[in-house]
Design an enzyme around this catalytic site. Structure first.
Site, PDB file in Angstrom:
ATOM      1  N   GLY A  18      49.317  33.312  47.452  1.00 15.31           N
ATOM      2  CA  GLY A  18      50.684  33.748  47.237  1.00 15.31           C
ATOM      3  C   GLY A  18      51.632  32.676  46.738  1.00 15.31           C
ATOM      4  N   SER A  19      51.126  31.741  45.927  1.00 12.03           N
ATOM      5  CA  SER A  19      52.054  30.714  45.424  1.00 12.03           C
ATOM      6  C   SER A  19      53.109  31.351  44.507  1.00 12.03           C
ATOM      7  CB  SER A  19      51.306  29.582  44.707  1.00 12.03           C
ATOM      8  OG  SER A  19      50.722  30.030  43.520  1.00 12.03           O
ATOM      9  N   LEU A  91      44.333  41.927  43.667  1.00  9.21           N
ATOM     10  CA  LEU A  91      43.003  42.060  43.067  1.00  9.21           C
ATOM     11  C   LEU A  91      42.499  43.495  42.936  1.00  9.21           C
ATOM     12  CD1 LEU A  91      41.141  38.931  44.467  1.00  9.21           C
ATOM     13  CD2 LEU A  91      42.245  39.281  42.256  1.00  9.21           C
ATOM     14  N   ASN A 108      52.610  42.781  35.868  1.00  7.68           N
ATOM     15  CA  ASN A 108      51.487  41.955  36.320  1.00  7.68           C
ATOM     16  C   ASN A 108      51.521  40.626  35.578  1.00  7.68           C
ATOM     17  OD1 ASN A 108      48.990  41.343  37.660  1.00  7.68           O
ATOM     18  ND2 ASN A 108      47.907  41.794  35.757  1.00  7.68           N
ATOM     19  N   HIS A 110      48.828  37.670  34.259  1.00 14.45           N
ATOM     20  CA  HIS A 110      47.402  37.409  34.032  1.00 14.45           C
ATOM     21  C   HIS A 110      47.254  35.960  33.566  1.00 14.45           C
ATOM     22  CE1 HIS A 110      43.254  38.497  33.277  1.00 14.45           C
ATOM     23  NE2 HIS A 110      43.323  37.764  32.181  1.00 14.45           N
ATOM     24  N   ASP A 151      44.764  45.331  32.452  1.00 12.42           N
ATOM     25  CA  ASP A 151      45.279  44.282  31.565  1.00 12.42           C
ATOM     26  C   ASP A 151      45.615  44.765  30.160  1.00 12.42           C
ATOM     27  OD1 ASP A 151      44.948  42.432  33.651  1.00 12.42           O
ATOM     28  OD2 ASP A 151      42.890  42.004  33.048  1.00 12.42           O
ATOM     29  N   GLU A 180      52.884  29.718  35.416  1.00 12.67           N
ATOM     30  CA  GLU A 180      53.254  30.964  36.109  1.00 12.67           C
ATOM     31  C   GLU A 180      54.512  30.764  36.943  1.00 12.67           C
ATOM     32  OE1 GLU A 180      48.945  33.132  36.503  1.00 12.67           O
ATOM     33  OE2 GLU A 180      49.650  32.003  38.228  1.00 12.67           O
TER      34      GLU A 180
HETATM   35  C1  GRF Z   1      47.510  33.838  39.507  1.00  8.81           C
HETATM   36  O1  GRF Z   1      46.823  32.911  38.716  1.00  8.81           O
HETATM   37  C2  GRF Z   1      47.737  35.120  38.745  1.00  8.81           C
HETATM   38  O2  GRF Z   1      47.809  34.953  37.377  1.00  8.81           O
HETATM   39  C3  GRF Z   1      46.497  35.909  39.060  1.00  8.81           C
HETATM   40  O3  GRF Z   1      46.198  35.584  40.396  1.00  8.81           O
HETATM   41  C4  GRF Z   1      46.671  34.280  40.697  1.00  8.81           C
HETATM   42  C5  GRF Z   1      47.467  34.340  41.977  1.00  8.81           C
HETATM   43  O4  GRF Z   1      47.784  33.069  42.453  1.00  8.81           O
HETATM   44  N1  GRF Z   1      46.724  37.307  38.777  1.00  8.81           N
HETATM   45  P1  GRF Z   1      48.730  32.897  43.713  1.00  8.81           P
HETATM   46  O5  GRF Z   1      48.119  33.670  44.876  1.00  8.81           O
HETATM   47  O6  GRF Z   1      50.079  33.401  43.357  1.00  8.81           O
HETATM   48  O7  GRF Z   1      48.720  31.424  43.988  1.00  8.81           O
END
Ligand code: GRF
Length: 196
Positions: A18-19, A91, A108, A110, A151, A180
């Site tokens: 969940g970063s 997921l 979303n 990706h 996607d 991100e």
């Molecule tokens: C991210 O790289 C996102 O693009 C993908 O899953 C990852 C989630 O990372 N869909 P985090 O849990 O937010 O660290």
């Protein structure tokens, strides 16, 4: 006098560390017009669940039953008055019934430059392994709307980063994560301001 604007409510869907959820939370915390109304997670032991509970964000655990019959999940999102659903490392495929109830209201992120390196099975380190194995010199992130196909929804934003010849999937993942964190909250804010 400033006209009070309607508070917009986000639902965050995440399955892992969940970063991105943390960055989105930090970005909108000072904003009285945006609230995170609910976090949906399919793994009770995920780090993102503890984070949400610490922040007093209501947590809704999603089960395989919800996948087959999402009516209760949809009702919970509607009860929370959700305006926009944000997938941040979620997921499971979003059920078609939910896409129909929230048309153009599910985003979303990706970790690659769609339309390449997307689709079923292309998640987490599998994406970065495929990008490196193909000898790509560039990768990046894609923020897109969610439709019924993995996607394939309309692309809202992409940002690029280099892939170095000696990169490991972990090193590339770290570079992608930085992109991100830098862009997802801003794109969400921008998209929110474009919807009524
Ligand atoms: C991210 O790289 C996102 O693009 C993908 O899953 C990852 C989630 O990372 N869909 P985090 O849990 O937010 O660290």
């Amino acid at each position: 006098m400033r006209t009070p604007s309607k508070v917009k409510t986000l639902a965050l869907f995440a399955s892992g560390t969940g970063s991105n959820v943390r960055c989105i939370h930090a970005h909108f915390s000072p904003d009285p017009d945006v609230e995170i109304g609910i976090l949906v997670c399919n793994r009770p032991d995920a780090a993102v669940v503890s984070f949400a509970r610490d922040q007093n964000i209501p947590v809704r655990l999603m089960t395989r039953e919800d996948l087959h019959d999402p009516s209760r999940l949809i009702a919970d999102l509607q009860a929370a008055k959700v305006d926009l659903v944000i997938l941040a490392g979620f997921l499971w495929k979003i059920p078609g019934e939910m896409v129909a109830v929230f048309p153009d209201r599910i985003l979303n992120i990706h970790p690659a430059l769609l339309p390449r390196y997307g689709g079923k099975g292309m998640y987490g380190k599998h994406v970065h392994e495929a990008v490196i194995a193909a000898g790509e010199t560039e990768s990046g992130i894609t923020i897109h709307l969610v439709n019924d196909h993995y996607d394939e929804g309309a692309i809202l934003f992409q940002a690029r980063c280099p892939v170095h010849p000696d990169d490991t999937p972990e090193q590339l993942a770290e570079r992608i994560h930085q992109l991100e964190h830098q862009h997802y909250p801003n794109i969400i804010e921008h998209y929110l301001s474009s919807i009524s």
